[in-house]
Write a protein that holds these residues in place. Structure first.
Motif, mmCIF file in Angstrom:
data_model
loop_
_atom_site.group_PDB
_atom_site.id
_atom_site.type_symbol
_atom_site.label_atom_id
_atom_site.label_comp_id
_atom_site.label_asym_id
_atom_site.label_seq_id
_atom_site.Cartn_x
_atom_site.Cartn_y
_atom_site.Cartn_z
ATOM 1 N N VAL A 131 0.001 2.665 10.272
ATOM 2 C CA VAL A 131 -1.096 2.627 9.436
ATOM 3 C C VAL A 131 -1.109 3.910 8.440
ATOM 4 O O VAL A 131 -0.868 4.940 8.930
ATOM 5 N N PHE A 132 -1.658 3.625 7.106
ATOM 6 C CA PHE A 132 -1.885 5.093 6.298
ATOM 7 C C PHE A 132 -2.830 4.682 5.352
ATOM 8 O O PHE A 132 -3.201 3.414 4.920
ATOM 9 N N SER A 133 -3.271 5.727 4.660
ATOM 10 C CA SER A 133 -4.288 5.562 3.629
ATOM 11 C C SER A 133 -4.012 5.886 2.014
ATOM 12 O O SER A 133 -2.900 6.606 1.841
ATOM 13 N N GLY A 134 -4.363 4.914 1.369
ATOM 14 C CA GLY A 134 -4.234 5.049 -0.228
ATOM 15 C C GLY A 134 -4.443 6.405 -0.613
ATOM 16 O O GLY A 134 -3.610 7.066 -1.592
ATOM 17 N N HIS A 135 -5.659 7.108 -0.395
ATOM 18 C CA HIS A 135 -6.007 8.231 -1.082
ATOM 19 C C HIS A 135 -5.352 9.509 -0.622
ATOM 20 O O HIS A 135 -5.466 10.471 -1.557
ATOM 21 N N LYS A 136 -4.501 9.379 0.556
ATOM 22 C CA LYS A 136 -3.503 10.611 0.691
ATOM 23 C C LYS A 136 -2.352 10.700 -0.081
ATOM 24 O O LYS A 136 -1.636 11.608 -0.310
#
Length: 404
Positions: free
Chosen positions: A219-224
């Motif tokens: 899992v990961f975030s776009g804003h990072k």
């Protein structure tokens, strides 16, 4: 070699002033700045193809759907997933972890065990606590040492046939520690456990290969990664996504609805209820294109230079202590100044135009381990410079003088 001057011109915010000083942005572990190509892609979506996706027959809906699904394919290729339907759009890392943990709450039973680590962000602790409370399973924790590294011999002891899930961060947001994630996965699989990897802090620095890692979930975030806030990705192996129940009910995630019974849509739509963040999903693909254009090997090499330089310069300051000295770490430096609260340092350096993060960084167990209230965290990205690090050092020295 990176042309840092040219790269910085891609980020309009880096040319602004804060409190009358040129901005020095060292809060990249909280969120990355956005290049012009991302800003323009958002504007282009709303000006040219704004429409709902998947259910429309009109031209704009078809254009929006094509762009959204093209982004899914880009992300599939980026993480090297086997199938595009293994890529689930989410609202971020926290959403993705909750989705998986909620599903496991229905699969776990009393006597089962879930392993997390002492390095986890709260987002990879609390959802698993929920799952354990719901199922009667037990949460176990891999301890850490004073360098901020996990004690893998203790991990070996924790693993057993009771272990059903290992949820582990790839890189610590608070300390920068890079965990030996592949070794951790291999050992989990040896006892039949599934593995979720929190890649929120890894994806800005490392291009993940989920087939090589062989993790069940990533899992990961776009804003990072220079993308919009409110976007993220859950990768899951097809067989495991099919095992988990839907996280939310509504439109798009259904195959057929009657008042007697509802059947669910196939992957990925089973986990994508309702109207998504369409522009965010599309633009996330543009952000990944931008980073791949720079090259993750280039990013890693340059950020290692910044980490080494920043570490050496900050250690010149009397009374400064760095927390997180792992042999393998990324461009994050968490530190304190003797007898001064980190918040006070943060306030003063902000007046000098330097943005750092202070506090526990949503990792209270780490702060409890070191018996401190929090740290000052400077996190570097590929658009930062050594000259900016020099400004940080002088700002910290000035704050130290004022507060001593």
């Amino acid at each position: 070699m990176l042309d840092i001057k040219a790269i910085r011109q891609d980020f309009p915010i880096l040319s602004r002033e804060v409190n009358g000083k040129p901005l020095v942005y060292f809060d990249n572990a909280a969120t990355a700045q956005k290049p012009k190509v991302v800003e323009e892609a958002i504007k282009n979506y709303y000006e040219t193809i704004n429409a709902n996706i998947h259910r429309g027959v009109h031209t704009l809906s078809q254009l929006a759907t094509d762009a959204y699904e093209e982004s899914r394919l880009k992300i599939q290729q980026h993480v090297n997933a086997k199938h595009s339907h293994e890529i689930i759009f989410t609202a971020g890392t926290t959403f993705g972890i909750n989705l998986v943990a909620n599903g496991f709450g229905t699969l776990l039973k009393e006597g089962d065990e879930v392993i997390v680590s002492a390095l986890e962000h709260h987002s990879n602790i609390v959802p698993w606590q929920f799952a354990c409370e719901r199922s009667g399973a037990k949460l176990r924790v891999i301890p850490m040492n004073l360098e901020g590294e996990l004690i893998l011999s203790e991990y070996d002891t924790l693993l057993s046939e009771k272990t059903k899930v290992v949820a582990i961060t790839h890189i610590s947001n608070a300390l920068g520690t890079i965990n030996p994630i592949k070794e951790i996965i291999i050992k989990a699989h040896a006892v039949g456990a599934a593995v979720l990897v929190d890649g929120a802090q890894a994806t800005p620095h490392i291009k993940p290969d989920v087939i090589d890692l062989d993790c069940e979930f990533y899992v990961f975030s776009g804003h990072k990664i220079c993308g919009p806030t409110g976007t993220g990705i859950l990768y899951g192996k097809e067989e495991w996504l099919n095992k988990l129940p839907p996280y939310q009910g509504g439109g798009e995630m259904i195959k057929q609805v009657t008042f007697e019974k509802t059947t669910y849509a196939c992957l990925p739509h089973k986990f994508e209820a309702g109207t998504p963040n369409i522009s965010g999903g599309i633009v996330l693909g543009h952000a990944i294109d931008y980073l791949n254009g720079i090259g993750f090997d280039n990013i890693a090499a340059y950020e290692k230079e910044l980490l080494d330089y920043g570490t050496a310069r900050l250690l010149e300051i009397d009374g400064l202590k760095i927390y997180g000295t792992a042999k393998e770490k990324t461009s994050v430096i968490s530190f304190n100044i003797a007898n001064i609260h980190p918040y006070d340092i943060g306030v003063i350096v902000d007046k000098l135009g330097v943005a750092v993060r202070t506090g526990h960084h949503c990792t209270q167990p780490i702060m409890d381990f070191f018996e401190i209230p929090g740290t000052i965290r400077a996190s570097f990205s590929f658009y930062n410079t050594k000259e900016e690090i020099d400004i940080l050092v002088e700002a910290v020295k000035k704050a130290q003088t004022m507060l001593s």
